[in-house]
Design an enzyme around this catalytic site. Structure first.
Site, PDB file in Angstrom:
ATOM      1  N   PHE A   1       0.600  -1.102   0.091  1.00 14.34           N
ATOM      2  CA  PHE A   1      -0.370  -0.209   0.308  1.00 14.34           C
ATOM      3  C   PHE A   1       0.645   1.323  -0.205  1.00 14.34           C
ATOM      4  O   PHE A   1       2.081   1.086   0.721  1.00 14.34           O
ATOM      5  CB  PHE A   1      -0.910  -0.114   1.235  1.00 14.34           C
ATOM      6  CG  PHE A   1      -1.526  -0.655   0.995  1.00 14.34           C
ATOM      7  CD1 PHE A   1      -1.777  -2.401   1.280  1.00 14.34           C
ATOM      8  CD2 PHE A   1      -2.933  -0.678   1.129  1.00 14.34           C
ATOM      9  CE1 PHE A   1      -2.624  -2.931   0.894  1.00 14.34           C
ATOM     10  CE2 PHE A   1      -4.578  -1.576   0.725  1.00 14.34           C
ATOM     11  CZ  PHE A   1      -3.543  -2.412   0.817  1.00 14.34           C
TER      12      PHE A   1
ATOM     13  N   TYR B   1       3.406   8.284   1.320  1.00 13.07           N
ATOM     14  CA  TYR B   1       3.925   6.637   1.101  1.00 13.07           C
ATOM     15  C   TYR B   1       4.647   6.781  -0.849  1.00 13.07           C
ATOM     16  O   TYR B   1       4.971   4.924  -0.250  1.00 13.07           O
ATOM     17  CB  TYR B   1       2.631   6.105   1.778  1.00 13.07           C
ATOM     18  CG  TYR B   1       2.901   6.237   3.376  1.00 13.07           C
ATOM     19  CD1 TYR B   1       2.777   7.075   4.475  1.00 13.07           C
ATOM     20  CD2 TYR B   1       3.560   4.846   4.468  1.00 13.07           C
ATOM     21  CE1 TYR B   1       3.172   7.247   5.392  1.00 13.07           C
ATOM     22  CE2 TYR B   1       4.640   5.307   5.782  1.00 13.07           C
ATOM     23  CZ  TYR B   1       3.383   5.963   6.193  1.00 13.07           C
ATOM     24  OH  TYR B   1       3.761   6.351   8.264  1.00 13.07           O
TER      25      TYR B   1
ATOM     26  N   VAL C   1       5.490  -0.710   2.625  1.00  8.02           N
ATOM     27  CA  VAL C   1       6.101  -0.257   1.660  1.00  8.02           C
ATOM     28  C   VAL C   1       7.379   1.149   2.614  1.00  8.02           C
ATOM     29  O   VAL C   1       8.300   1.066   0.723  1.00  8.02           O
ATOM     30  CB  VAL C   1       5.325   0.463   0.961  1.00  8.02           C
ATOM     31  CG1 VAL C   1       4.747   2.214   1.817  1.00  8.02           C
ATOM     32  CG2 VAL C   1       5.741   1.145  -0.698  1.00  8.02           C
TER      33      VAL C   1
ATOM     34  N   HIS D   1       8.418  -9.655  14.875  1.00  7.22           N
ATOM     35  CA  HIS D   1       8.911  -8.428  15.628  1.00  7.22           C
ATOM     36  C   HIS D   1      10.404  -7.668  15.853  1.00  7.22           C
ATOM     37  O   HIS D   1      11.304  -9.071  16.919  1.00  7.22           O
ATOM     38  CB  HIS D   1       8.463  -8.204  16.410  1.00  7.22           C
ATOM     39  CG  HIS D   1       8.242  -5.608  16.695  1.00  7.22           C
ATOM     40  ND1 HIS D   1       8.853  -5.497  16.888  1.00  7.22           N
ATOM     41  CD2 HIS D   1       7.612  -5.397  16.020  1.00  7.22           C
ATOM     42  CE1 HIS D   1       8.746  -4.273  17.054  1.00  7.22           C
ATOM     43  NE2 HIS D   1       7.254  -4.189  16.339  1.00  7.22           N
TER      44      HIS D   1
ATOM     45  N   THR E   1       3.552  -6.463  23.559  1.00  7.36           N
ATOM     46  CA  THR E   1       2.695  -5.264  23.222  1.00  7.36           C
ATOM     47  C   THR E   1       1.782  -5.725  21.794  1.00  7.36           C
ATOM     48  O   THR E   1       0.756  -4.926  21.862  1.00  7.36           O
ATOM     49  CB  THR E   1       3.419  -3.686  22.612  1.00  7.36           C
ATOM     50  OG1 THR E   1       4.022  -4.664  20.963  1.00  7.36           O
ATOM     51  CG2 THR E   1       4.656  -3.058  23.644  1.00  7.36           C
TER      52      THR E   1
ATOM     53  N   GLU F   1      -2.070  -4.681  13.529  1.00  7.75           N
ATOM     54  CA  GLU F   1      -1.039  -5.650  14.012  1.00  7.75           C
ATOM     55  C   GLU F   1      -1.674  -5.855  15.789  1.00  7.75           C
ATOM     56  O   GLU F   1      -1.044  -7.444  16.043  1.00  7.75           O
ATOM     57  CB  GLU F   1       0.293  -4.651  14.580  1.00  7.75           C
ATOM     58  CG  GLU F   1       1.415  -5.360  15.020  1.00  7.75           C
ATOM     59  CD  GLU F   1       2.795  -4.914  14.814  1.00  7.75           C
ATOM     60  OE1 GLU F   1       4.375  -4.818  14.170  1.00  7.75           O
ATOM     61  OE2 GLU F   1       2.932  -4.407  16.153  1.00  7.75           O
TER      62      GLU F   1
ATOM     63  N   ASP G   1      15.605  -3.454  10.829  1.00  9.00           N
ATOM     64  CA  ASP G   1      15.491  -2.279  11.551  1.00  9.00           C
ATOM     65  C   ASP G   1      16.693  -1.674  11.632  1.00  9.00           C
ATOM     66  O   ASP G   1      17.449  -1.783  13.092  1.00  9.00           O
ATOM     67  CB  ASP G   1      14.329  -1.541  12.439  1.00  9.00           C
ATOM     68  CG  ASP G   1      14.403   0.280  12.294  1.00  9.00           C
ATOM     69  OD1 ASP G   1      15.492   0.990  12.122  1.00  9.00           O
ATOM     70  OD2 ASP G   1      13.404   1.091  12.890  1.00  9.00           O
TER      71      ASP G   1
HETATM   72  N1  UDP Z   1       0.618   3.640   5.110  1.00 11.96           N
HETATM   73  C1  UDP Z   1       0.150   4.404   3.412  1.00 11.96           C
HETATM   74  N2  UDP Z   1       0.100   5.775   3.898  1.00 11.96           N
HETATM   75  C2  UDP Z   1      -0.233   6.267   5.335  1.00 11.96           C
HETATM   76  C3  UDP Z   1      -0.053   5.661   6.507  1.00 11.96           C
HETATM   77  C4  UDP Z   1       0.301   4.412   5.589  1.00 11.96           C
HETATM   78  O1  UDP Z   1       0.718   4.088   2.525  1.00 11.96           O
HETATM   79  O2  UDP Z   1      -0.043   7.303   5.101  1.00 11.96           O
HETATM   80  C5  UDP Z   1       0.640   1.673   4.515  1.00 11.96           C
HETATM   81  C6  UDP Z   1       2.394   2.254   3.850  1.00 11.96           C
HETATM   82  O3  UDP Z   1       2.403   0.937   3.706  1.00 11.96           O
HETATM   83  C7  UDP Z   1       3.174   1.819   5.436  1.00 11.96           C
HETATM   84  C8  UDP Z   1       1.967   1.108   6.043  1.00 11.96           C
HETATM   85  O4  UDP Z   1       0.615   1.397   5.634  1.00 11.96           O
HETATM   86  O5  UDP Z   1       3.982   1.368   5.120  1.00 11.96           O
HETATM   87  C9  UDP Z   1       2.191   0.993   7.315  1.00 11.96           C
HETATM   88  O6  UDP Z   1       2.225   2.284   7.924  1.00 11.96           O
HETATM   89  P1  UDP Z   1       3.297   2.897   9.030  1.00 11.96           P
HETATM   90  O7  UDP Z   1       4.529   2.596   8.252  1.00 11.96           O
HETATM   91  O8  UDP Z   1       3.706   4.280   8.565  1.00 11.96           O
HETATM   92  O9  UDP Z   1       3.713   2.417  10.293  1.00 11.96           O
HETATM   93  P2  UDP Z   1       4.874   1.724  10.971  1.00 11.96           P
HETATM   94  O10 UDP Z   1       5.909   0.519  10.256  1.00 11.96           O
HETATM   95  O11 UDP Z   1       5.629   2.924  11.660  1.00 11.96           O
HETATM   96  O12 UDP Z   1       4.429   1.653  12.657  1.00 11.96           O
HETATM   97  C1  GAL Z   2       7.842  -0.542  17.299  1.00 16.24           C
HETATM   98  C2  GAL Z   2       6.590  -0.097  16.000  1.00 16.24           C
HETATM   99  C3  GAL Z   2       5.456   0.164  15.916  1.00 16.24           C
HETATM  100  C4  GAL Z   2       4.293  -1.324  16.008  1.00 16.24           C
HETATM  101  C5  GAL Z   2       5.327  -1.511  18.096  1.00 16.24           C
HETATM  102  C6  GAL Z   2       4.720  -2.255  18.731  1.00 16.24           C
HETATM  103  O1  GAL Z   2       8.459  -0.540  16.912  1.00 16.24           O
HETATM  104  O2  GAL Z   2       7.150   0.649  14.986  1.00 16.24           O
HETATM  105  O3  GAL Z   2       4.655  -0.529  14.563  1.00 16.24           O
HETATM  106  O4  GAL Z   2       5.070  -2.398  15.739  1.00 16.24           O
HETATM  107  O5  GAL Z   2       6.866  -1.229  18.097  1.00 16.24           O
HETATM  108  O6  GAL Z   2       5.392  -2.576  20.130  1.00 16.24           O
END
Ligand code: UDP
Ligand code: GAL
Ligand code: MN
Length: 341
Positions: free
Chosen positions: A108, A113, A199, A220, A232, A290, A313
């Site tokens: 997505f 994004y 993405v 994770h 979490t 999640e 990461d």
């Molecule tokens: N996403 C998107 N546009 C947005 C927010 C989220 O396309 O404005 C999609 C994108 O694929 C992204 C995923 O949702 O990778 C999960 O959001 P994000 O990566 O910000 O979450 P994080 O990995 O930081 O928890």
């Molecule tokens: C962070 C991550 C979040 C979520 C969370 C869970 O590191 O950025 O997307 O997975 O951990 O605790």
């Protein structure tokens, strides 16, 4: 005469029972009513199925020499945990090629994004399922911003234009709804497996058919060494995603999961429905989709579990020795900046 009739009755009854069993009526998870095609192909494609290989020369697996001594390589329900050193990609490639497996990669890119797409696709071309049939399904509200990336043979890209949501939490959560909708409408006719990915990531090393299985989740990177009480998970019993402190196998990341189209349809549908129930009850799970994924995978045990090699990461966690390869890694981003218009 009566003896003859009772023998005939027994034969007929046996035949009836056989037909009943073989039609799968007694197996509750065999098929979704009204969609007899779902999963029909992947049943034949499960890599554990016996296929006829040709002669291959490779290092012998050694019964008295474990492939990894430093990590868990199998779950208590006997699903493999995929780490570097546990698999021979040559054998697996041969098995999946013989079955002509087709893999859909859903991603997505909503609102800002879209900027992540180029690197995501370019690195996927180098590392994701190379040598196999791949369809990228790019969900976006900005189809004109999807970059043109040169694709290898047997690979194609489909742009699926979708609506958007104001809150980033909703953008993230609604992926489950879109995946389940498109699975039934389209994916099940086009691919055998679905891999669902964030993405804001890039492929740095091999991600191949070793991950494919009816249902898989990824550990994770922040919690692979943690005890279950520290996961979490959603802890409020009012939420459909609730998991109590004395339960839990692993903490899975919402950013990489997949399986057969049939199982991914079930998973995404169940998670979406649970999120709708939560919404009606005025509650949102702590880590959104999640949290619901974790609840689902606790009660529907995955058939493979991917190690954090498949979700890393570097900025946050460096490169510990236990990670022989970092395959799919976060691209640094400014959350505040990118999540808002
Ligand atoms: N996403 C998107 N546009 C947005 C927010 C989220 O396309 O404005 C999609 C994108 O694929 C992204 C995923 O949702 O990778 C999960 O959001 P994000 O990566 O910000 O979450 P994080 O990995 O930081 O928890
Ligand atoms: C962070 C991550 C979040 C979520 C969370 C869970 O590191 O950025 O997307 O997975 O951990 O605790
Ligand atoms: Mn992300």
């Amino acid at each position: 005469k009566p003896k003859c009739y009772s023998l005939l009755a027994i034969i007929l009854l046996t035949m009836l029972i056989l037909v009943f069993f073989s039609s799968g009526l007694l197996s509750p998870r065999s098929q979704t009513p009204g969609s007899p095609e779902v999963g029909a192909r992947v049943k034949e494609l499960d890599h554990l199925q016996v296929v006829t290989l040709s002669r291959m020369v490779y290092p012998q697996p050694k019964v008295l020499t474990p492939c990894r001594k430093d990590v868990l390589v199998v779950t208590p329900w006997l699903a493999p945990i995929i780490w570097e050193g546990t698999f021979n990609i040559g054998i697996l490639n041969e098995q999946f090629r013989l079955q002509n497996a087709t893999i859909g990669l859903t991603v997505f890119a909503i609102k800002k994004y879209v900027v992540f797409l180029k690197l995501f696709l370019e690195t996927a071309e180098k590392h994701f399922m190379v040598g196999h049939r791949v369809t990228y399904y790019v969900f976006t509200d900005r189809p004109a911003d999807v970059p043109r990336v040169a694709l290898g043979a047997g690979r194609r890209l489909v742009v699926l234009t979708v609506g958007t949501y104001a809150r980033w939490q909703d953008v993230s959560m609604r992926r489950m709804q879109a995946i389940s909708d498109f699975s039934e409408r389209r994916f099940r006719h086009e691919v055998d497996y679905l891999v669902c990915a964030d993405v804001d990531m890039q492929f740095d090393d091999h991600v191949g058919v070793e991950i494919l299985s009816p249902l898989f989740g990824t550990l994770h990177p922040g919690f692979y060494g943690s005890s279950r009480e520290a996961f979490t998970y959603e802890r409020r019993p009012r939420s459909q995603a609730y998991i109590s402190r004395d339960e839990g196998d692993f903490y899975y990341m919402g950013a990489f999961f997949g399986g057969s189209v049939q199982e991914v349809t079930r998973l995404s549908k169940a998670c979406h429905q649970a999120m709708m129930v939560d919404q009606a009850n005025g509650i949102e799970a702590v880590w959104h989709d999640e949290s619901h994924l974790n609840k689902y995978l606790l009660y529907h045990k995955p058939t493979k579990v991917l190690s954090p090699e498949y979700m890393w990461d570097k900025q946050l966690l460096g490169w510990p020795a236990v990670m022989k390869k970092l395959r799919y890694v976060a691209v640094p981003k400014n959350h505040q900046e990118i999540r808002n218009r």
